[in-house]
Design a protein around this motif. Structure first.
Motif, PDB file in Angstrom:
ATOM      1  N   VAL A  49      -1.545   6.041  -3.058  1.00 62.09           N
ATOM      2  CA  VAL A  49      -0.727   5.409  -4.095  1.00 62.09           C
ATOM      3  C   VAL A  49      -0.067   4.137  -3.556  1.00 62.09           C
ATOM      4  CG1 VAL A  49       1.297   5.686  -5.567  1.00 62.09           C
ATOM      5  CG2 VAL A  49      -0.321   7.564  -5.324  1.00 62.09           C
ATOM      6  N   ARG A  50       0.428   4.166  -2.354  1.00 59.52           N
ATOM      7  CA  ARG A  50       1.129   3.001  -1.807  1.00 59.52           C
ATOM      8  C   ARG A  50       0.196   1.800  -1.639  1.00 59.52           C
ATOM      9  NH1 ARG A  50       2.644   7.670  -0.326  1.00 59.52           N
ATOM     10  NH2 ARG A  50       4.841   8.344  -0.312  1.00 59.52           N
ATOM     11  N   PRO A  51      -1.010   1.978  -1.057  1.00 60.93           N
ATOM     12  CA  PRO A  51      -1.949   0.845  -1.036  1.00 60.93           C
ATOM     13  C   PRO A  51      -2.279   0.335  -2.433  1.00 60.93           C
ATOM     14  CG  PRO A  51      -2.664   2.520   0.509  1.00 60.93           C
ATOM     15  CD  PRO A  51      -1.528   3.118  -0.263  1.00 60.93           C
ATOM     16  N   TYR A  52      -2.430   1.252  -3.382  1.00 63.07           N
ATOM     17  CA  TYR A  52      -2.700   0.832  -4.757  1.00 63.07           C
ATOM     18  C   TYR A  52      -1.590  -0.085  -5.265  1.00 63.07           C
ATOM     19  CZ  TYR A  52      -3.255   0.801  -9.766  1.00 63.07           C
ATOM     20  OH  TYR A  52      -3.383   0.367 -11.064  1.00 63.07           O
ATOM     21  N   LEU A  53      -0.344   0.263  -4.981  1.00 66.29           N
ATOM     22  CA  LEU A  53       0.782  -0.534  -5.467  1.00 66.29           C
ATOM     23  C   LEU A  53       0.792  -1.926  -4.846  1.00 66.29           C
ATOM     24  CD1 LEU A  53       3.568   2.202  -5.403  1.00 66.29           C
ATOM     25  CD2 LEU A  53       2.482   1.212  -7.435  1.00 66.29           C
ATOM     26  N   VAL A  54       0.439  -2.019  -3.566  1.00 68.50           N
ATOM     27  CA  VAL A  54       0.345  -3.345  -2.943  1.00 68.50           C
ATOM     28  C   VAL A  54      -0.684  -4.194  -3.670  1.00 68.50           C
ATOM     29  CG1 VAL A  54      -0.259  -4.611  -0.836  1.00 68.50           C
ATOM     30  CG2 VAL A  54       1.040  -2.471  -0.667  1.00 68.50           C
ATOM     31  N   ILE A  55      -1.854  -3.622  -3.881  1.00 69.88           N
ATOM     32  CA  ILE A  55      -2.961  -4.369  -4.487  1.00 69.88           C
ATOM     33  C   ILE A  55      -2.661  -4.723  -5.934  1.00 69.88           C
ATOM     34  CG2 ILE A  55      -5.368  -4.120  -5.229  1.00 69.88           C
ATOM     35  CD1 ILE A  55      -5.766  -2.486  -2.584  1.00 69.88           C
ATOM     36  N   ALA A  56      -2.116  -3.764  -6.696  1.00 70.04           N
ATOM     37  CA  ALA A  56      -1.826  -4.017  -8.110  1.00 70.04           C
ATOM     38  C   ALA A  56      -0.685  -5.018  -8.276  1.00 70.04           C
ATOM     39  CB  ALA A  56      -1.483  -2.708  -8.810  1.00 70.04           C
ATOM     40  N   PHE A 187       7.972   2.682  -1.029  1.00 68.43           N
ATOM     41  CA  PHE A 187       7.520   2.291  -2.369  1.00 68.43           C
ATOM     42  C   PHE A 187       8.038   0.898  -2.715  1.00 68.43           C
ATOM     43  CE2 PHE A 187       6.446   6.717  -2.818  1.00 68.43           C
ATOM     44  CZ  PHE A 187       5.374   6.688  -3.687  1.00 68.43           C
ATOM     45  N   ARG A 188       9.284   0.628  -2.376  1.00 66.86           N
ATOM     46  CA  ARG A 188       9.821  -0.723  -2.622  1.00 66.86           C
ATOM     47  C   ARG A 188       9.030  -1.761  -1.843  1.00 66.86           C
ATOM     48  NH1 ARG A 188      14.577   2.158  -2.111  1.00 66.86           N
ATOM     49  NH2 ARG A 188      15.018   1.348  -0.033  1.00 66.86           N
ATOM     50  N   PHE A 189       8.727  -1.447  -0.584  1.00 68.69           N
ATOM     51  CA  PHE A 189       7.948  -2.397   0.208  1.00 68.69           C
ATOM     52  C   PHE A 189       6.577  -2.626  -0.408  1.00 68.69           C
ATOM     53  CE2 PHE A 189       4.519  -3.165   3.180  1.00 68.69           C
ATOM     54  CZ  PHE A 189       4.909  -4.399   3.686  1.00 68.69           C
ATOM     55  N   ALA A 190       5.922  -1.569  -0.873  1.00 65.05           N
ATOM     56  CA  ALA A 190       4.578  -1.709  -1.446  1.00 65.05           C
ATOM     57  C   ALA A 190       4.570  -2.742  -2.558  1.00 65.05           C
ATOM     58  CB  ALA A 190       4.087  -0.361  -1.967  1.00 65.05           C
ATOM     59  N   CYS A 191       5.588  -2.684  -3.416  1.00 61.82           N
ATOM     60  CA  CYS A 191       5.660  -3.617  -4.545  1.00 61.82           C
ATOM     61  C   CYS A 191       6.124  -5.000  -4.094  1.00 61.82           C
ATOM     62  CB  CYS A 191       6.596  -3.059  -5.605  1.00 61.82           C
ATOM     63  SG  CYS A 191       6.051  -1.458  -6.244  1.00 61.82           S
ATOM     64  N   GLU A 192       7.063  -5.030  -3.175  1.00 59.29           N
ATOM     65  CA  GLU A 192       7.537  -6.313  -2.655  1.00 59.29           C
ATOM     66  C   GLU A 192       6.438  -7.030  -1.887  1.00 59.29           C
ATOM     67  OE1 GLU A 192      11.356  -8.114  -0.139  1.00 59.29           O
ATOM     68  OE2 GLU A 192      10.843  -5.984   0.047  1.00 59.29           O
ATOM     69  N   ALA A 193       5.597  -6.274  -1.192  1.00 59.60           N
ATOM     70  CA  ALA A 193       4.509  -6.897  -0.431  1.00 59.60           C
ATOM     71  C   ALA A 193       3.579  -7.674  -1.344  1.00 59.60           C
ATOM     72  CB  ALA A 193       3.725  -5.834   0.335  1.00 59.60           C
ATOM     73  N   GLY A 194       3.307  -7.120  -2.532  1.00 57.42           N
ATOM     74  CA  GLY A 194       2.476  -7.849  -3.485  1.00 57.42           C
ATOM     75  C   GLY A 194       3.105  -9.161  -3.889  1.00 57.42           C
TER      76      GLY A 194
END
Length: 296
Positions: A49-56, A187-194
């Motif tokens: 899920v976390r990689p998905y969030l980065v990519i999305a 989770f915050r990082f995953a979205c912030e990374a995008g």
């Protein structure tokens, strides 16, 4: 394509990338047992899920999947390290992870500690690699953001609070604080990374951080409900351990019905946080619903 199919597709791509990353990282080296155990931990399934969030999240700014994948893989390395260490006898003492024996069970405790250490350092090695992004400022921003999310003011600090809270009565605010650190920070990082990869403006970056915050809370609350109500075979790990160890959870504090109502609110809040992106963020809205409704 349904959301589950899209998540599975990204999970397959992530697994393939991680396999190649380990092949390159371990080539010519001779810590054979550690390398084998790293593969056991990192390539043993998982929803990703976390990689998905980065990519999305990166896709919102026109970043191609293959260009976001190195950062997504780095996050998965760090997340997996946290699971390996979390499963150790000194921590949660779990025998099962993702339907397979945990690393310290499949190998031994010392190897599991080293595997966690190796995956943690590999995460930052990957983010700092020029192949992750040609702009060194972007790479530095990713490294800084992940370090903050993973350290004493993030995941590690949350783990410490969680361990210290065993057998104690915490308030809802105290539980939310430790969960926002222990689970929510990544989770915050995953979205912030995008947003970082996409060169987002402050308003857009803040919106994704808000979304990641709500999503992290929803994920943890769903996890606590699974532990309370779930099936070990379906979950791929032991259940009912929170109550056994006297862990502080919102389910224990609020009760199942109130916890489920709060989960619905968090999903709605996550969707609202994405309003600046309109229909472009529909897949991230679906991700929040998936997290809340998962059975594993």
């Amino acid at each position: 394509m349904t959301f589950q199919q899209e998540l599975d597709r990204i999970a397959d791509l992530t697994g393939h990338h991680l396999g190649g990353l380990l092949d390159r990282h371990l080539a010519g080296e001779d810590p054979a047992r550690v390398g084998e155990a790293m593969r056991h931990a990192l390539l043993g399934g998982g929803k990703r899920v976390r990689p998905y969030l980065v990519i999305a999240s990166a896709k919102l700014f026109g970043v191609a999947e293959e260009d976001a994948m190195p950062a997504a893989a780095a996050l998965e390395c760090l997340h997996t390290y946290s699971l390996v260490h979390d499963d150790l006898p000194a921590m949660d003492d779990d025998d099962l992870r993702r339907g397979r024996p945990t690393v310290h069970v499949a190998y031994d405790e010392a190897t599991a500690i080293l595997v966690g250490d190796a995956l943690l350092t590999l995460a930052f090695e990957t983010l700092a690699d020029p192949n992750t992004h040609p702009d060194p400022a972007i790479r530095a921003s990713l490294v800084l953001a992940l370090a903050k999310a993973a350290g004493t003011n993030g995941m590690v600090g949350g783990q410490a609070l969680d361990l210290a809270a065993e057998g104690k009565q915490l308030s809802a605010d105290e539980v939310l604080k430790l969960q926002a650190m222990k689970t929510g920070a990544l989770f915050r990082f995953a979205c912030e990374a995008g947003a970082i990869l996409g060169g987002a403006g402050e308003e857009q970056r803040a919106a994704l951080i808000r979304y990641g915050t709500d999503l992290g809370q929803a994920f943890q609350l769903a996890d606590d409900l699974l532990d309370h109500e779930g099936d070990a075979e379906a979950a791929g790990k032991a259940v009912a351990k929170d109550a056994e160890r006297g862990k502080a959870t919102l389910v224990a504090l609020l009760g199942v019905d109130a916890a489920k109502a709060r989960l619905e609110t968090l999903v709605a809040d996550a969707g609202e946080a994405l309003s600046p992106f309109g229909d472009d963020a529909s897949n991230l809205v679906e991700a929040a619903r998936f997290v809340a409704g998962r059975k594993t």
